[in-house]
Design a protein around this motif. Structure first.
Motif, PDB file in Angstrom:
ATOM      1  N   ARG A  44     -33.435 -28.860  15.484  1.00 17.03           N
ATOM      2  CA  ARG A  44     -33.556 -26.738  14.526  1.00 17.03           C
ATOM      3  C   ARG A  44     -34.229 -26.346  16.041  1.00 17.03           C
ATOM      4  N   ARG A  45     -35.039 -27.516  16.172  1.00 21.67           N
ATOM      5  CA  ARG A  45     -36.569 -26.530  17.466  1.00 21.67           C
ATOM      6  C   ARG A  45     -35.442 -26.429  18.383  1.00 21.67           C
ATOM      7  N   PHE A  46     -34.808 -27.537  18.992  1.00 21.93           N
ATOM      8  CA  PHE A  46     -34.518 -26.628  20.109  1.00 21.93           C
ATOM      9  C   PHE A  46     -33.346 -25.432  20.173  1.00 21.93           C
ATOM     10  N   VAL A  47     -32.494 -24.963  18.817  1.00 18.90           N
ATOM     11  CA  VAL A  47     -32.057 -23.831  18.698  1.00 18.90           C
ATOM     12  C   VAL A  47     -33.359 -22.619  18.719  1.00 18.90           C
ATOM     13  N   VAL A  48     -34.466 -22.921  17.836  1.00 16.76           N
ATOM     14  CA  VAL A  48     -35.348 -21.607  17.898  1.00 16.76           C
ATOM     15  C   VAL A  48     -35.550 -21.424  18.774  1.00 16.76           C
ATOM     16  N   LEU A  49     -36.673 -22.180  20.235  1.00 21.92           N
ATOM     17  CA  LEU A  49     -36.693 -22.324  21.230  1.00 21.92           C
ATOM     18  C   LEU A  49     -36.322 -21.594  22.370  1.00 21.92           C
ATOM     19  N   SER A  50     -34.669 -21.837  22.124  1.00 25.55           N
ATOM     20  CA  SER A  50     -33.668 -21.491  22.766  1.00 25.55           C
ATOM     21  C   SER A  50     -33.234 -20.688  22.391  1.00 25.55           C
ATOM     22  N   ALA A  51     -33.206 -19.530  21.735  1.00 30.25           N
ATOM     23  CA  ALA A  51     -33.330 -17.969  21.082  1.00 30.25           C
ATOM     24  C   ALA A  51     -34.175 -17.701  21.807  1.00 30.25           C
ATOM     25  N   LEU A  52     -35.408 -18.214  21.437  1.00 30.18           N
ATOM     26  CA  LEU A  52     -36.225 -17.283  21.772  1.00 30.18           C
ATOM     27  C   LEU A  52     -36.109 -16.626  23.234  1.00 30.18           C
ATOM     28  N   GLY A  53     -36.176 -18.153  23.688  1.00 31.35           N
ATOM     29  CA  GLY A  53     -36.197 -17.601  25.402  1.00 31.35           C
ATOM     30  C   GLY A  53     -35.241 -16.612  25.901  1.00 31.35           C
ATOM     31  N   THR A  54     -34.004 -17.025  25.473  1.00 32.03           N
ATOM     32  CA  THR A  54     -32.901 -16.014  25.571  1.00 32.03           C
ATOM     33  C   THR A  54     -32.427 -14.569  25.137  1.00 32.03           C
ATOM     34  N   LEU A  55     -33.296 -14.433  23.877  1.00 31.84           N
ATOM     35  CA  LEU A  55     -33.844 -13.072  23.274  1.00 31.84           C
ATOM     36  C   LEU A  55     -35.086 -12.670  24.184  1.00 31.84           C
ATOM     37  N   ILE A  56     -36.523 -13.154  24.877  1.00 28.83           N
ATOM     38  CA  ILE A  56     -36.925 -13.051  25.410  1.00 28.83           C
ATOM     39  C   ILE A  56     -35.868 -11.848  27.251  1.00 28.83           C
ATOM     40  N   PHE A  57     -35.150 -12.912  27.747  1.00 31.37           N
ATOM     41  CA  PHE A  57     -34.353 -13.010  29.073  1.00 31.37           C
ATOM     42  C   PHE A  57     -33.511 -11.929  28.412  1.00 31.37           C
ATOM     43  N   GLU A  58     -32.485 -11.503  27.541  1.00 29.50           N
ATOM     44  CA  GLU A  58     -31.714 -10.962  27.669  1.00 29.50           C
ATOM     45  C   GLU A  58     -32.064  -9.326  27.055  1.00 29.50           C
ATOM     46  N   SER A  59     -33.161  -9.269  26.725  1.00 29.91           N
ATOM     47  CA  SER A  59     -34.103  -8.402  26.256  1.00 29.91           C
ATOM     48  C   SER A  59     -34.820  -7.773  27.445  1.00 29.91           C
ATOM     49  N   ALA A  60     -35.416  -7.966  28.567  1.00 29.84           N
ATOM     50  CA  ALA A  60     -35.867  -7.653  28.967  1.00 29.84           C
ATOM     51  C   ALA A  60     -35.315  -7.108  30.468  1.00 29.84           C
ATOM     52  N   LEU A  61     -33.432  -8.014  30.103  1.00 32.71           N
ATOM     53  CA  LEU A  61     -32.815  -7.521  31.201  1.00 32.71           C
ATOM     54  C   LEU A  61     -31.780  -5.907  30.511  1.00 32.71           C
ATOM     55  N   ALA A  62     -32.144  -5.873  29.212  1.00 35.73           N
ATOM     56  CA  ALA A  62     -30.872  -4.268  28.660  1.00 35.73           C
ATOM     57  C   ALA A  62     -32.345  -3.195  28.671  1.00 35.73           C
ATOM     58  N   GLY A  63     -33.694  -3.722  29.045  1.00 33.45           N
ATOM     59  CA  GLY A  63     -34.582  -2.989  28.757  1.00 33.45           C
ATOM     60  C   GLY A  63     -34.979  -2.476  30.131  1.00 33.45           C
ATOM     61  N   LEU A  64     -34.649  -3.413  31.255  1.00 33.01           N
ATOM     62  CA  LEU A  64     -34.072  -2.518  32.544  1.00 33.01           C
ATOM     63  C   LEU A  64     -33.580  -1.793  32.803  1.00 33.01           C
ATOM     64  N   TYR A  65     -32.511  -2.152  32.590  1.00 32.20           N
ATOM     65  CA  TYR A  65     -30.841  -1.340  32.781  1.00 32.20           C
ATOM     66  C   TYR A  65     -31.149   0.224  31.995  1.00 32.20           C
ATOM     67  N   VAL A  66     -31.981   0.147  30.574  1.00 30.43           N
ATOM     68  CA  VAL A  66     -31.666   1.513  30.252  1.00 30.43           C
ATOM     69  C   VAL A  66     -32.850   2.136  30.668  1.00 30.43           C
ATOM     70  N   PHE A  67     -34.060   1.763  30.979  1.00 31.44           N
ATOM     71  CA  PHE A  67     -35.388   2.028  31.765  1.00 31.44           C
ATOM     72  C   PHE A  67     -34.614   3.015  32.941  1.00 31.44           C
ATOM     73  N   GLY A  68     -33.631   2.188  33.151  1.00 28.45           N
ATOM     74  CA  GLY A  68     -33.579   2.287  35.247  1.00 28.45           C
ATOM     75  C   GLY A  68     -32.594   3.936  34.863  1.00 28.45           C
ATOM     76  N   VAL A  69     -31.858   3.775  33.598  1.00 30.42           N
ATOM     77  CA  VAL A  69     -30.040   4.651  33.938  1.00 30.42           C
ATOM     78  C   VAL A  69     -31.590   5.827  33.666  1.00 30.42           C
ATOM     79  N   ASP A  70     -31.859   5.748  32.808  1.00 33.30           N
ATOM     80  CA  ASP A  70     -32.823   7.472  31.687  1.00 33.30           C
ATOM     81  C   ASP A  70     -34.166   7.145  33.337  1.00 33.30           C
ATOM     82  N   LEU A  71     -33.999   6.895  34.171  1.00 37.93           N
ATOM     83  CA  LEU A  71     -35.159   7.144  34.733  1.00 37.93           C
ATOM     84  C   LEU A  71     -34.020   8.268  36.168  1.00 37.93           C
ATOM     85  N   LEU A  72     -33.101   6.975  36.326  1.00 37.03           N
ATOM     86  CA  LEU A  72     -31.917   7.769  37.131  1.00 37.03           C
ATOM     87  C   LEU A  72     -31.442   9.053  36.954  1.00 37.03           C
ATOM     88  N   TRP A  73     -30.869   9.111  35.637  1.00 36.92           N
ATOM     89  CA  TRP A  73     -29.928   9.610  35.158  1.00 36.92           C
ATOM     90  C   TRP A  73     -30.782  11.076  34.322  1.00 36.92           C
TER      91      TRP A  73
END
Length: 165
Positions: free
Chosen positions: A136-165
């Motif tokens: 259970r601890r692994f699931v929570v910690l794994s999901a937390l790290g993945t949430l941070i990583f994937e949110s950053a990727l999505a944020g960079l993409y959305v920010f980049g698209v909005d900035l460039l277009w």
């Protein structure tokens, strides 16, 4: 875009296919596609409305976590030597030694940290399983790290698209 791809992306199976891709990514079986491209690629294909971004991030976190739990379980049950003998497990013994050392030194905190960083995503899954970390601890910690990583990727993409277009 080919009509068959357009119809698949517009169907209810698109998110299911994305989930399957993330399960494979979480289990460290996506050697043909860098995980850093999956979320931005999904947003290119599906669009980047707030609802779509949230759905893609949610699918990414759920799918990758399911895949990592599968690998974690295999490490717990099969052990280090068993994994190293498997052709699909493409982590060298030297790399695994290094990640074992990280886990021994820092403990469970390295699971979300490694999942949130480029090039180390999922690499602490096996040492966590070998160390008999609580699932259970692994699931929570794994999901937390993945949430941070994937949110950053999505944020960079959305920010980049909005900035460039």
């Amino acid at each position: 875009m080919p009509p068959w791809l357009e119809s698949m992306l517009a169907s209810e199976y698109a998110y299911l296919a994305l989930f399957a891709v993330f399960v494979l990514e979480g289990a460290m079986l996506m050697y043909f596609m860098p995980s850093e491209l999956i979320v931005p690629g999904s947003l290119i294909l599906f669009g980047h409305s707030p609802e779509t971004v949230v759905a893609v991030i949610g699918i990414a976190v759920l799918g990758a976590t399911v895949g990592q739990v599968a690998l974690f379980t295999l490490a717990q049950r099969g052990g280090r030597e068993w994994l190293l003998q498997k052709r699909w497990f493409r982590v060298s013994e030297d790399s695994l030694d290094r990640f074992d050392g990280w886990f021994d030194r820092w403990g469970p905190v390295v699971v979300p940290v490694s999942n949130a960083l480029l090039f180390t995503r999922g690499m602490l899954t096996v040492p966590a399983g070998l160390a008999e970390m609580d699932r259970r601890r692994f699931v929570v910690l794994s999901a937390l790290g993945t949430l941070i990583f994937e949110s950053a990727l999505a944020g960079l993409y959305v920010f980049g698209v909005d900035l460039l277009w």
